[in-house]
Design an enzyme around this catalytic site. Structure first.
Site, PDB file in Angstrom:
ATOM      1  N   SER A   1       2.126  -3.755  18.199  1.00  0.00           N
ATOM      2  CA  SER A   1       3.071  -2.964  19.232  1.00  0.00           C
ATOM      3  C   SER A   1       3.272  -1.676  18.914  1.00  0.00           C
ATOM      4  O   SER A   1       3.537  -0.956  19.831  1.00  0.00           O
ATOM      5  CB  SER A   1       4.179  -3.775  18.851  1.00  0.00           C
ATOM      6  OG  SER A   1       4.756  -3.294  17.797  1.00  0.00           O
TER       7      SER A   1
ATOM      8  N   HIS B   1       7.995   0.344 -11.149  1.00  0.00           N
ATOM      9  CA  HIS B   1       9.414   0.844 -10.705  1.00  0.00           C
ATOM     10  C   HIS B   1       9.745  -0.224  -9.706  1.00  0.00           C
ATOM     11  O   HIS B   1       8.994  -1.193  -9.120  1.00  0.00           O
ATOM     12  CB  HIS B   1       9.133   2.159 -10.041  1.00  0.00           C
ATOM     13  CG  HIS B   1       7.852   2.319  -9.099  1.00  0.00           C
ATOM     14  ND1 HIS B   1       6.807   2.331  -9.320  1.00  0.00           N
ATOM     15  CD2 HIS B   1       8.060   1.988  -7.649  1.00  0.00           C
ATOM     16  CE1 HIS B   1       6.018   2.363  -8.303  1.00  0.00           C
ATOM     17  NE2 HIS B   1       6.746   2.037  -7.375  1.00  0.00           N
TER      18      HIS B   1
ATOM     19  N   ARG C   1      -3.065   5.734   7.411  1.00  0.00           N
ATOM     20  CA  ARG C   1      -2.413   4.498   7.502  1.00  0.00           C
ATOM     21  C   ARG C   1      -1.835   4.060   8.880  1.00  0.00           C
ATOM     22  O   ARG C   1      -1.125   3.201   9.207  1.00  0.00           O
ATOM     23  CB  ARG C   1      -1.215   4.399   6.554  1.00  0.00           C
ATOM     24  CG  ARG C   1      -1.483   4.544   5.114  1.00  0.00           C
ATOM     25  CD  ARG C   1      -0.036   4.540   4.317  1.00  0.00           C
ATOM     26  NE  ARG C   1      -0.089   4.866   2.930  1.00  0.00           N
ATOM     27  CZ  ARG C   1       0.761   5.035   2.030  1.00  0.00           C
ATOM     28  NH1 ARG C   1       2.228   4.870   2.527  1.00  0.00           N
ATOM     29  NH2 ARG C   1       0.541   5.316   0.765  1.00  0.00           N
TER      30      ARG C   1
ATOM     31  N   GLU D   1      -4.173  -1.030 -10.774  1.00  0.00           N
ATOM     32  CA  GLU D   1      -4.588   0.137 -10.228  1.00  0.00           C
ATOM     33  C   GLU D   1      -4.653   1.256 -11.363  1.00  0.00           C
ATOM     34  O   GLU D   1      -3.568   1.754 -11.855  1.00  0.00           O
ATOM     35  CB  GLU D   1      -3.239   0.420  -9.115  1.00  0.00           C
ATOM     36  CG  GLU D   1      -3.567   1.865  -8.508  1.00  0.00           C
ATOM     37  CD  GLU D   1      -2.357   2.616  -8.063  1.00  0.00           C
ATOM     38  OE1 GLU D   1      -2.236   3.402  -7.367  1.00  0.00           O
ATOM     39  OE2 GLU D   1      -1.439   2.237  -8.323  1.00  0.00           O
TER      40      GLU D   1
ATOM     41  N   HIS E   1      -5.363   2.837   1.049  1.00  0.00           N
ATOM     42  CA  HIS E   1      -3.952   3.621   1.482  1.00  0.00           C
ATOM     43  C   HIS E   1      -3.583   4.781   0.655  1.00  0.00           C
ATOM     44  O   HIS E   1      -2.537   5.231   1.430  1.00  0.00           O
ATOM     45  CB  HIS E   1      -2.939   2.621   1.233  1.00  0.00           C
ATOM     46  CG  HIS E   1      -2.656   2.186  -0.210  1.00  0.00           C
ATOM     47  ND1 HIS E   1      -3.551   1.348  -1.118  1.00  0.00           N
ATOM     48  CD2 HIS E   1      -1.424   2.342  -1.017  1.00  0.00           C
ATOM     49  CE1 HIS E   1      -2.684   1.216  -2.150  1.00  0.00           C
ATOM     50  NE2 HIS E   1      -1.585   1.694  -2.027  1.00  0.00           N
ATOM     51  N   ASP E   2      -4.184   5.348  -0.404  1.00  0.00           N
ATOM     52  CA  ASP E   2      -3.737   6.214  -1.007  1.00  0.00           C
ATOM     53  C   ASP E   2      -4.593   7.491  -1.023  1.00  0.00           C
ATOM     54  O   ASP E   2      -4.176   8.646  -1.475  1.00  0.00           O
ATOM     55  CB  ASP E   2      -3.599   6.006  -2.495  1.00  0.00           C
ATOM     56  CG  ASP E   2      -2.259   5.261  -2.887  1.00  0.00           C
ATOM     57  OD1 ASP E   2      -1.183   5.579  -2.276  1.00  0.00           O
ATOM     58  OD2 ASP E   2      -2.269   4.431  -3.785  1.00  0.00           O
TER      59      ASP E   2
ATOM     60  N   ARG F   1      -2.812  -7.651  -7.411  1.00  0.00           N
ATOM     61  CA  ARG F   1      -3.228  -6.374  -7.533  1.00  0.00           C
ATOM     62  C   ARG F   1      -1.966  -5.508  -8.080  1.00  0.00           C
ATOM     63  O   ARG F   1      -0.751  -5.886  -7.525  1.00  0.00           O
ATOM     64  CB  ARG F   1      -3.713  -5.600  -6.317  1.00  0.00           C
ATOM     65  CG  ARG F   1      -4.070  -4.077  -6.387  1.00  0.00           C
ATOM     66  CD  ARG F   1      -2.848  -3.150  -6.094  1.00  0.00           C
ATOM     67  NE  ARG F   1      -3.156  -1.799  -5.961  1.00  0.00           N
ATOM     68  CZ  ARG F   1      -2.335  -0.857  -5.967  1.00  0.00           C
ATOM     69  NH1 ARG F   1      -1.038  -1.262  -5.897  1.00  0.00           N
ATOM     70  NH2 ARG F   1      -2.564   0.461  -5.770  1.00  0.00           N
TER      71      ARG F   1
ATOM     72  N   ASP G   1       0.343  -2.590  -9.169  1.00  0.00           N
ATOM     73  CA  ASP G   1       0.547  -0.975  -9.030  1.00  0.00           C
ATOM     74  C   ASP G   1       1.057  -0.170 -10.192  1.00  0.00           C
ATOM     75  O   ASP G   1       1.588  -0.714 -11.128  1.00  0.00           O
ATOM     76  CB  ASP G   1       1.851  -1.021  -8.098  1.00  0.00           C
ATOM     77  CG  ASP G   1       2.001   0.349  -7.367  1.00  0.00           C
ATOM     78  OD1 ASP G   1       0.849   0.805  -6.739  1.00  0.00           O
ATOM     79  OD2 ASP G   1       3.173   0.808  -7.537  1.00  0.00           O
TER      80      ASP G   1
END
Length: 575
Positions: A151, A245, A470, A355, A421-422, A324, A326
């Site tokens: 959308s 975190h 992204r 990661e 994505h980074d 995965r 982080d």
């Protein structure tokens, strides 16, 4: 002989057990220095003195810009082994053992290199399914909300005291489920999802509730149904775990904000002042100085148990196949060891990927992760295929160096990728040149390691900034030329063990024509991969490969005299 270059490290990537009766040994020497290299080994507790030894000639298995790497495999009934090397550079022959390089060998076996005992508990094991996987990474907000559609509508859901959950483009778990046929046709058999748990931001790396799917993406029931549907299609599912975190809305941090040092959760966070205020810059430890992402203290036993419990919960609840993890390099090792034990107690073949952007030896000893995100692979591909600032020779050297970092079983499951994505999209590094992206994708799917495709790379998504790399999946554009090519390449990979499990052997380098060949070999299966990195058509005589005939695995054509390449083209042959 350049003695300074010679290196062997016992009980490391230079000496490891592949099974209870097989040890692989490696030795490093200066490039082109040695003429011959042998290893002598024996039973370290043999009753005879001196002990009987057996000889194995080592073979050159890799060569980078500085060093040669030799390997030998000891396959014997011994469970306790001692060994030494004999090195010859054509001028002198030296023994190499625990005391260094010597002209004479000691009769004292305890001075030799030692493999004290092949303990089955210490043999590095990775899930069998992982080395057969082709992964597709989905950024949930940007993928789909229904079949072949997204959308692109932002939304915000009020979470009460926890704040609000936001999304930018409207992706959902149901949208992924309705497009599984698209992934199945491509040949994907593993999906890695960026975070899906309740969080404030669209990217969901600021977790509020580790036990609830974010309402922007759906519900816990949606996840269970999605995983079940994936498993029916033989697709594994890996979730993103954020345990370095949390989000500012996480219940423990909210309690600390209210009660300060009196909070029962105060020690759940790594470094806090007595009075904790949510302000910029934060006066507490946080991810990258982001106040909304306070750093967790997984060294605290209660916090560690809580987050290891999260790892178990989603395996029990939704039957996921792995995690995965982080910012894994900023979390204490003991937590990862505990996390692995807890997760494997529920699902022994759960796959754990850390990661870690740099070399990751200390996390890959068999007690923490099975794999890491292989950023070095992406850097090499960027320099070679996209920026074209290194030649074939240097490319080959860097690939060999990369493969010598870890035991071979770990190389086979390293998460290889061109982008994530980074980082900017690989096509943007290629300045929009689709042929360069296609050749890099071809190489990744033929290469040692677990290939991972970031959603939309197969339909040429570009983007250099976060908002662009992204971006929404362009469903309306339909399937691309690259999608169809990848479907064939992935099929080849999944149908040939040599492409999934085989060793990597450089076969041909021509810097002038920019043609490169390497072989993937597994048992009796041999696959030859050729790449024309040049901008012109070219040809290679089969005389370069001992004149043997080849079969093009994409076309079925028999090649008897020469291989013809278009510019920036890759080909696959059965040897």
């Amino acid at each position: 002989m350049n003695k300074c270059a010679v290196l062997h490290i016992p009980l490391s990537e230079y000496a490891y057990a592949e099974d209870e009766h097989t040890i692989r040994l490696r030795l490093r020497a200066e490039k082109y220095d040695l003429k011959k290299c042998c290893v002598f080994y024996g039973d370290r507790v043999a009753p005879e003195n001196p002990i009987p030894v057996k000889k194995i000639e080592m073979h050159l298995t890799a060569r980078d810009e500085l060093f040669d790497y030799y390997e030998a495999v000891i396959k014997d009934q011994y469970t306790r082994v001692c060994y030494y090397f004999v090195l010859n550079d054509g001028k002198e022959s030296l023994f190499y053992y625990g005391r260094g390089l010597r002209r004479e060998i000691s009769s004292n076996r305890t001075e030799f290199f030692q493999f004290p005992y092949i303990r089955r508990e210490d043999i590095i094991k990775t899930p069998d399914w992982a080395q057969n996987a082709v992964m597709y990474q989905i950024f949930p907000d940007s993928f789909a909300d229904r079949k072949r559609n997204l959308s692109k509508c932002a939304k915000e859901i009020n979470l009460g005291e926890e704040g609000a959950s936001k999304s930018q483009r409207g992706g959902t778990l149901k949208g992924v489920e309705e497009n599984l046929d698209y992934l199945e046709e491509l040949g994907i058999n593993c999906i890695y999802f960026n975070p899906i748990f309740k969080a404030a931001s669209y990217h969901k790396y600021d977790t509020i509730d580790y036990f609830q799917v974010d309402p922007c993406f759906g519900s816990n029931e949606d996840l269970k149904r999605l995983v079940k549907r994936c498993h029916q299609k033989d697709i594994k599912v890996i979730l993103d775990g954020v345990f370095n975190h949390c989000g500012a809305g996480f219940m423990a941090f909210q309690d600390v904000l209210k009660n300060g040092k009196k909070s029962e959760y105060y020690d759940w966070f790594y470094e806090l002042p007595e009075e904790v205020l949510l302000k910029d810059p934060p006066e507490y430890a946080a991810f990258a100085y982001v106040k909304e992402m306070p750093k967790l203290n997984t060294g605290n036993p209660k916090a560690a148990a809580y987050f290891a419990g999260v790892g178990q919960f989603w395996i029990r609840e939704a039957d996921i196949d792995g995690w995965r993890l982080d910012v894994a390099n900023e979390v204490n090792h003991d937590f990862w060891r505990m996390f692995r034990r807890q997760v494997h107690a529920i699902k022994p073949d759960a796959f754990l990927i850390g990661e870690i952007w740099e070399d990751a030896q200390c996390w890959l000893m068999g007690d923490q992760f099975d794999s890491t995100m292989n950023y070095p692979f992406s850097y090499i591909c960027r320099d070679f295929f996209a920026d074209r600032k290194i030649g074939i020779g240097e490319f080959d050297q860097q690939i060999h160096r990369m493969l010598m970092r870890y035991p071979a079983c770990l190389d086979r499951v390293q998460m290889n990728f061109l982008d994530t994505h980074d980082v900017p999209r690989f096509l943007s590094y290629c300045k929009g040149d689709k042929k360069r992206l296609e050749l890099a994708m071809f190489f990744m799917l033929m290469m040692v390691g677990l290939p991972s495709v970031f959603y939309g790379d197969e339909v040429y998504i570009e983007g250099e900034t976060e908002i662009l790399y992204r971006k929404a999946m362009p469903w309306k554009d339909g399937k691309s030329i690259l999608y169809e090519k990848m479907r064939k390449w992935i099929c080849l990979r999944r149908n040939n063990e040599a492409l999934r499990k085989g060793e990597f052997i450089t076969r041909y380098i021509n810097e002038e024509t920019e043609v490169y060949f390497f072989e993937r070999k597994y048992k009796e299966s041999r696959i030859l991969i050729g790449i024309n990195h040049g901008m012109q058509k070219t040809e290679v005589s089969l005389d370069s490969f001992s004149g043997s005939s080849l079969t093009d695995l994409c076309t079925g054509e028999k090649i008897r005299e020469k291989i013809l390449f278009d510019a920036l083209e890759g080909k696959v042959f059965q040897l």
